[in-house]
Design a protein around this motif. Structure first.
Motif, PDB file in Angstrom:
ATOM      1  N   THR A   1       0.827  -1.200   0.000  1.00 25.76           N
ATOM      2  CA  THR A   1       0.000   0.000   0.000  1.00 25.76           C
ATOM      3  C   THR A   1       0.863   1.251   0.000  1.00 25.76           C
ATOM      4  O   THR A   1       2.063   1.209   0.271  1.00 25.76           O
ATOM      5  CB  THR A   1      -0.925   0.054   1.226  1.00 25.76           C
ATOM      6  OG1 THR A   1      -0.133   0.281   2.408  1.00 25.76           O
ATOM      7  CG2 THR A   1      -1.717  -1.228   1.372  1.00 25.76           C
ATOM      8  N   LEU A   2       0.235   2.371  -0.290  1.00 28.25           N
ATOM      9  CA  LEU A   2       0.867   3.667  -0.138  1.00 28.25           C
ATOM     10  C   LEU A   2       0.944   4.014   1.349  1.00 28.25           C
ATOM     11  O   LEU A   2       0.380   3.312   2.193  1.00 28.25           O
ATOM     12  CB  LEU A   2       0.063   4.730  -0.887  1.00 28.25           C
ATOM     13  CG  LEU A   2      -0.127   4.498  -2.393  1.00 28.25           C
ATOM     14  CD1 LEU A   2      -1.142   5.489  -2.949  1.00 28.25           C
ATOM     15  CD2 LEU A   2       1.196   4.620  -3.123  1.00 28.25           C
ATOM     16  N   ASN A   3       1.632   5.096   1.663  1.00 29.08           N
ATOM     17  CA  ASN A   3       1.641   5.569   3.042  1.00 29.08           C
ATOM     18  C   ASN A   3       0.236   6.020   3.437  1.00 29.08           C
ATOM     19  O   ASN A   3      -0.668   6.083   2.602  1.00 29.08           O
ATOM     20  CB  ASN A   3       2.670   6.682   3.231  1.00 29.08           C
ATOM     21  CG  ASN A   3       2.268   7.981   2.536  1.00 29.08           C
ATOM     22  OD1 ASN A   3       1.512   8.785   3.058  1.00 29.08           O
ATOM     23  ND2 ASN A   3       2.785   8.169   1.319  1.00 29.08           N
TER      24      ASN A   3
ATOM     25  N   PRO B   1      -2.503   9.424   1.755  1.00 26.13           N
ATOM     26  CA  PRO B   1      -3.570   9.427   0.750  1.00 26.13           C
ATOM     27  C   PRO B   1      -4.920   8.974   1.304  1.00 26.13           C
ATOM     28  O   PRO B   1      -5.968   9.515   0.932  1.00 26.13           O
ATOM     29  CB  PRO B   1      -3.048   8.451  -0.315  1.00 26.13           C
ATOM     30  CG  PRO B   1      -1.571   8.503  -0.179  1.00 26.13           C
ATOM     31  CD  PRO B   1      -1.324   8.657   1.285  1.00 26.13           C
ATOM     32  N   THR B   2      -4.906   8.003   2.220  1.00 25.97           N
ATOM     33  CA  THR B   2      -6.157   7.560   2.843  1.00 25.97           C
ATOM     34  C   THR B   2      -6.789   8.701   3.629  1.00 25.97           C
ATOM     35  O   THR B   2      -8.002   8.939   3.542  1.00 25.97           O
ATOM     36  CB  THR B   2      -5.899   6.369   3.781  1.00 25.97           C
ATOM     37  OG1 THR B   2      -5.251   5.327   3.050  1.00 25.97           O
ATOM     38  CG2 THR B   2      -7.204   5.832   4.354  1.00 25.97           C
ATOM     39  N   LEU B   3      -5.971   9.423   4.387  1.00 25.00           N
ATOM     40  CA  LEU B   3      -6.491  10.536   5.179  1.00 25.00           C
ATOM     41  C   LEU B   3      -6.981  11.669   4.285  1.00 25.00           C
ATOM     42  O   LEU B   3      -7.991  12.317   4.592  1.00 25.00           O
ATOM     43  CB  LEU B   3      -5.415  11.043   6.138  1.00 25.00           C
ATOM     44  CG  LEU B   3      -4.986  10.072   7.243  1.00 25.00           C
ATOM     45  CD1 LEU B   3      -3.821  10.640   8.046  1.00 25.00           C
ATOM     46  CD2 LEU B   3      -6.161   9.759   8.170  1.00 25.00           C
ATOM     47  N   ALA B   4      -6.286  11.919   3.179  1.00 26.98           N
ATOM     48  CA  ALA B   4      -6.712  12.973   2.251  1.00 26.98           C
ATOM     49  C   ALA B   4      -8.083  12.660   1.661  1.00 26.98           C
ATOM     50  O   ALA B   4      -8.974  13.525   1.607  1.00 26.98           O
ATOM     51  CB  ALA B   4      -5.670  13.144   1.142  1.00 26.98           C
ATOM     52  N   LEU B   5      -8.274  11.434   1.199  1.00 29.24           N
ATOM     53  CA  LEU B   5      -9.572  11.032   0.658  1.00 29.24           C
ATOM     54  C   LEU B   5     -10.640  11.051   1.736  1.00 29.24           C
ATOM     55  O   LEU B   5     -11.788  11.450   1.485  1.00 29.24           O
ATOM     56  CB  LEU B   5      -9.460   9.643   0.032  1.00 29.24           C
ATOM     57  CG  LEU B   5      -8.590   9.549  -1.233  1.00 29.24           C
ATOM     58  CD1 LEU B   5      -8.362   8.088  -1.616  1.00 29.24           C
ATOM     59  CD2 LEU B   5      -9.235  10.300  -2.394  1.00 29.24           C
TER      60      LEU B   5
ATOM     61  N   GLY C   1      -7.685   0.814   3.242  1.00 27.41           N
ATOM     62  CA  GLY C   1      -8.666   0.623   2.189  1.00 27.41           C
ATOM     63  C   GLY C   1      -9.849   1.571   2.229  1.00 27.41           C
ATOM     64  O   GLY C   1      -9.795   2.651   2.833  1.00 27.41           O
ATOM     65  N   LEU C   2     -10.927   1.171   1.575  1.00 30.17           N
ATOM     66  CA  LEU C   2     -12.145   1.975   1.542  1.00 30.17           C
ATOM     67  C   LEU C   2     -12.702   2.231   2.943  1.00 30.17           C
ATOM     68  O   LEU C   2     -13.147   3.357   3.218  1.00 30.17           O
ATOM     69  CB  LEU C   2     -13.198   1.303   0.660  1.00 30.17           C
ATOM     70  CG  LEU C   2     -14.554   2.014   0.563  1.00 30.17           C
ATOM     71  CD1 LEU C   2     -14.411   3.408  -0.026  1.00 30.17           C
ATOM     72  CD2 LEU C   2     -15.531   1.174  -0.280  1.00 30.17           C
ATOM     73  N   PRO C   3     -12.710   1.245   3.869  1.00 28.39           N
ATOM     74  CA  PRO C   3     -13.211   1.544   5.223  1.00 28.39           C
ATOM     75  C   PRO C   3     -12.454   2.693   5.885  1.00 28.39           C
ATOM     76  O   PRO C   3     -13.056   3.516   6.589  1.00 28.39           O
ATOM     77  CB  PRO C   3     -12.993   0.225   5.971  1.00 28.39           C
ATOM     78  CG  PRO C   3     -13.016  -0.821   4.915  1.00 28.39           C
ATOM     79  CD  PRO C   3     -12.365  -0.186   3.713  1.00 28.39           C
TER      80      PRO C   3
ATOM     81  N   VAL D   1     -12.500  -1.498  12.511  1.00 23.01           N
ATOM     82  CA  VAL D   1     -12.163  -2.924  12.472  1.00 23.01           C
ATOM     83  C   VAL D   1     -11.981  -3.376  11.029  1.00 23.01           C
ATOM     84  O   VAL D   1     -11.011  -4.074  10.685  1.00 23.01           O
ATOM     85  CB  VAL D   1     -13.252  -3.756  13.167  1.00 23.01           C
ATOM     86  CG1 VAL D   1     -13.020  -5.248  12.937  1.00 23.01           C
ATOM     87  CG2 VAL D   1     -13.276  -3.451  14.664  1.00 23.01           C
ATOM     88  N   ALA D   2     -12.904  -2.988  10.149  1.00 27.16           N
ATOM     89  CA  ALA D   2     -12.831  -3.393   8.745  1.00 27.16           C
ATOM     90  C   ALA D   2     -11.559  -2.873   8.088  1.00 27.16           C
ATOM     91  O   ALA D   2     -10.948  -3.560   7.260  1.00 27.16           O
ATOM     92  CB  ALA D   2     -14.057  -2.887   7.984  1.00 27.16           C
ATOM     93  N   GLY D   3     -11.144  -1.657   8.454  1.00 28.47           N
ATOM     94  CA  GLY D   3      -9.911  -1.116   7.909  1.00 28.47           C
ATOM     95  C   GLY D   3      -8.709  -1.961   8.275  1.00 28.47           C
ATOM     96  O   GLY D   3      -7.818  -2.201   7.452  1.00 28.47           O
ATOM     97  N   ASN D   4      -8.675  -2.464   9.502  1.00 25.68           N
ATOM     98  CA  ASN D   4      -7.570  -3.324   9.924  1.00 25.68           C
ATOM     99  C   ASN D   4      -7.614  -4.679   9.238  1.00 25.68           C
ATOM    100  O   ASN D   4      -6.570  -5.303   9.030  1.00 25.68           O
ATOM    101  CB  ASN D   4      -7.582  -3.488  11.438  1.00 25.68           C
ATOM    102  CG  ASN D   4      -6.933  -2.318  12.148  1.00 25.68           C
ATOM    103  OD1 ASN D   4      -5.717  -2.242  12.264  1.00 25.68           O
ATOM    104  ND2 ASN D   4      -7.755  -1.383  12.605  1.00 25.68           N
ATOM    105  N   LEU D   5      -8.803  -5.123   8.879  1.00 26.67           N
ATOM    106  CA  LEU D   5      -8.926  -6.416   8.207  1.00 26.67           C
ATOM    107  C   LEU D   5      -8.511  -6.364   6.738  1.00 26.67           C
ATOM    108  O   LEU D   5      -8.543  -7.378   6.056  1.00 26.67           O
ATOM    109  CB  LEU D   5     -10.356  -6.944   8.337  1.00 26.67           C
ATOM    110  CG  LEU D   5     -10.739  -7.398   9.748  1.00 26.67           C
ATOM    111  CD1 LEU D   5     -12.198  -7.829   9.797  1.00 26.67           C
ATOM    112  CD2 LEU D   5      -9.832  -8.524  10.230  1.00 26.67           C
ATOM    113  N   THR D   6      -8.103  -5.175   6.256  1.00 23.07           N
ATOM    114  CA  THR D   6      -7.471  -5.128   4.942  1.00 23.07           C
ATOM    115  C   THR D   6      -6.048  -5.678   5.030  1.00 23.07           C
ATOM    116  O   THR D   6      -5.418  -5.911   3.984  1.00 23.07           O
ATOM    117  CB  THR D   6      -7.436  -3.689   4.387  1.00 23.07           C
ATOM    118  OG1 THR D   6      -6.695  -2.843   5.289  1.00 23.07           O
ATOM    119  CG2 THR D   6      -8.843  -3.140   4.221  1.00 23.07           C
TER     120      THR D   6
END
Length: 231
Positions: free
Chosen positions: A89-91, A94-98, A134-136, A162-167
């Motif tokens: 994955t990226l750092n 990008p997740t926080l920006a989105l 991920g998306l979560p 929780v779902a984010g960690n399950l990525t």
């Protein structure tokens, strides 16, 4: 809230998120310390909660805030890749920006904000495999914003955490391992803990997390990598 408009509770939340994040990354030095991985699961939801709290206090899109996330998405990638060249994955930036864009769409509900939010969700859906959490993770700031308005919705943010960690492929493949169960508990518990911290005014003074916080992320990755090489 202080006379300067800063929230000591919000700054304390940011400090706790930073400490949790650094502890998590210290596993690159102490690989057998699984407890650092567990406590590290608090960091991302608390950073997302800080974003939600900041968004809740605004009435317009703050371009400089978004530019900061976009700029440090680029600045942080090389240090992140240097520290963990096996990451798929990226750092985290990008997740926080989105996530910021989605939270703005939920909060402002203007046409521009809604279109940005929709675009962020589409990008996160198509590129979920390259995004940390991920998306979560992208949806989490908006869910936390909803929980700030109505605390009865904390469970939705907890499930997304929780779902984010399950990525993480290992956690997904070993969900009943003790460390996996502790990770999921920590991720879910981070939401009510963070909301409770923000709800209670902090009586003392907390050093503000200012613009230096942007630089702290890539620089602490470099520092840990250097320590790993030297040790």
């Amino acid at each position: 809230m202080s006379a300067t408009g800063r929230s000591a509770s919000l700054d304390l939340l940011k400090w706790l998120a930073i400490v949790s994040m650094v502890g998590d990354h210290l596993r690159y030095l102490w690989v057998d310390q699984d407890w650092l991985f567990v406590t590290g699961r608090l960091a991302f939801p608390w950073f997302c909660l800080a974003i939600a709290a900041n968004v809740a206090r605004t009435n317009s899109i703050k371009r400089h805030y978004l530019v900061g996330f976009l700029l440090f998405s680029v600045v942080s990638e090389l240090p992140y890749r240097w520290l963990d060249n096996g990451s798929s994955t990226l750092n985290v930036m990008p997740t926080l920006a989105l996530g910021l864009l989605v939270a703005w769409g939920v909060h402002l509900r203007t046409r521009a904000a809604s279109l940005l939010a929709l675009g962020a969700v589409i990008v996160a859906t198509l590129g979920s495999q390259w995004l940390m959490y991920g998306l979560p993770g992208v949806l989490l700031p908006a869910a936390l914003l909803a929980a700030l308005r109505d605390r009865r919705l904390f469970w939705l943010a907890g499930l997304l955490a929780v779902a984010g960690n399950l990525t993480n492929s290992w956690l997904l493949q070993h969900p009943l391992q003790p460390v996996s169960l502790l990770v999921m508990f920590a991720a879910f518990a981070s939401v009510p803990l963070g909301l409770e911290l923000l709800r209670r005014p902090w009586p003392g003074r907390v050093p503000p997390v200012g613009r230096w916080g942007w630089w702290f992320y890539p620089l602490h990755l470099v520092a840990i990598k250097v320590a790993r090489v030297l040790l």
